[in-house]
Motif scaffolding. Structure first.
Motif, PDB file in Angstrom:
ATOM      1  N   GLY A 147     -34.393   2.018  69.142  1.00 55.56           N
ATOM      2  CA  GLY A 147     -35.018   1.015  70.011  1.00 55.56           C
ATOM      3  C   GLY A 147     -36.186   1.590  70.794  1.00 55.56           C
ATOM      4  O   GLY A 147     -37.242   0.960  70.928  1.00 55.56           O
ATOM      5  N   GLN A 148     -35.992   2.819  71.325  1.00 59.80           N
ATOM      6  CA  GLN A 148     -37.067   3.465  72.076  1.00 59.80           C
ATOM      7  C   GLN A 148     -38.276   3.760  71.190  1.00 59.80           C
ATOM      8  O   GLN A 148     -39.426   3.575  71.597  1.00 59.80           O
ATOM      9  N   SER A 150     -39.181   2.133  68.512  1.00 57.48           N
ATOM     10  CA  SER A 150     -39.836   0.860  68.229  1.00 57.48           C
ATOM     11  C   SER A 150     -40.656   0.397  69.431  1.00 57.48           C
ATOM     12  O   SER A 150     -41.788  -0.076  69.287  1.00 57.48           O
ATOM     13  N   LYS A 151     -40.098   0.575  70.629  1.00 53.64           N
ATOM     14  CA  LYS A 151     -40.787   0.175  71.864  1.00 53.64           C
ATOM     15  C   LYS A 151     -42.071   0.992  72.045  1.00 53.64           C
ATOM     16  O   LYS A 151     -43.126   0.444  72.370  1.00 53.64           O
ATOM     17  N   HIS A 152     -41.986   2.310  71.827  1.00 54.11           N
ATOM     18  CA  HIS A 152     -43.161   3.175  71.973  1.00 54.11           C
ATOM     19  C   HIS A 152     -44.224   2.844  70.919  1.00 54.11           C
ATOM     20  O   HIS A 152     -45.421   2.928  71.195  1.00 54.11           O
ATOM     21  N   ARG A 154     -44.779  -0.142  69.611  1.00 51.48           N
ATOM     22  CA  ARG A 154     -45.444  -1.373  70.073  1.00 51.48           C
ATOM     23  C   ARG A 154     -46.420  -1.064  71.208  1.00 51.48           C
ATOM     24  O   ARG A 154     -47.542  -1.574  71.250  1.00 51.48           O
ATOM     25  N   HIS A 155     -45.984  -0.197  72.140  1.00 52.46           N
ATOM     26  CA  HIS A 155     -46.827   0.161  73.281  1.00 52.46           C
ATOM     27  C   HIS A 155     -48.099   0.867  72.800  1.00 52.46           C
ATOM     28  O   HIS A 155     -49.200   0.567  73.277  1.00 52.46           O
TER      29      HIS A 155
END
Length: 201
Positions: A147-148, A150-152, A154-155
């Motif tokens: 999840g982290q 994927s989040k990074h 996107r960021h």
């Protein structure tokens, strides 16, 4: 110990341990008893021979003729479960198969289902509660890391397109494509008009 015997010993021991732990896998092994399957792994350019009896013997060298010969990449092995895939794989040169198709399918099914139950193995050493907690914790940690990441990702995409302007935003790309299409159609119209004028002249 030479490399090949070490590899075959590890594969053989792992498979037999997994089969001994699961009665269903033991029954499937019984259906293959007396059969010999050779598998040529294209990516390694190595041939392994699987001899089925009360257990599986894995050999790097075998003199006799196998009941079934397969030449494939490891990624293709799961696709052998479905008989309808086999003809397609052969046509695509992803599989060379000589011998009994059903034997190849039984072998594929057995290999795919030989997955270790880590929680069961841990419970023998630590007990059920600790093993369950460790495995659940590892799964949760894996999901958190995924999840982290994927989040990074996107960021980073937002930073590149919106702040640093190093890459165009999706709407800019769509707008650019629309403009290109418009220029194409204008060029086509201009070319048609030019041809008409040349014909009149």
């Amino acid at each position: 110990m030479p490399f090949e015997p070490l590899v075959t010993a590890v594969i053989e021991t792992s498979l037999n341990t997994l089969i001994n732990d699961d009665p269903e896998l033991g029954r499937r092994l019984g259906r293959l008893k007396g059969q010999v399957i050779q598998v040529n792994l294209k990516e390694l350019n190595k041939t392994l021979t699987f001899v089925f009896s009360q257990q599986i013997d894995v050999l790097a060298n075998y003199e006799g003729d196998p009941d079934c010969y397969l030449s494939l990449n490891l990624a293709v092995l799961p696709e052998l479960r479905d008989q309808s895939n086999i003809t397609q794989l052969i046509k695509q040169d992803k599989l060379v198969l000589e011998g009994d198709i059903q034997l190849a399918q039984k072998f594929s099914q057995l290999m795919m289902d030989c997955k270790p139950d880590i929680e069961e193995w841990l419970s023998r050493v630590t007990g059920d509660v600790v093993a369950h907690t460790l495995v659940k914790g590892a799964n949760n940690f894996g999901q958190f890391v995924s999840g982290q990441a994927s989040k990074h990702q996107r960021h980073l995409g937002q930073v590149l397109t919106e702040e640093w302007r190093m890459a165009p935003a999706p709407l800019e790309v769509v707008n650019f494509c629309d403009q290109v299409d418009e220029v194409k159609s204008q060029t086509a119209r201009l070319e048609a008009r030019l041809n008409q004028l040349l014909e009149r002249a």
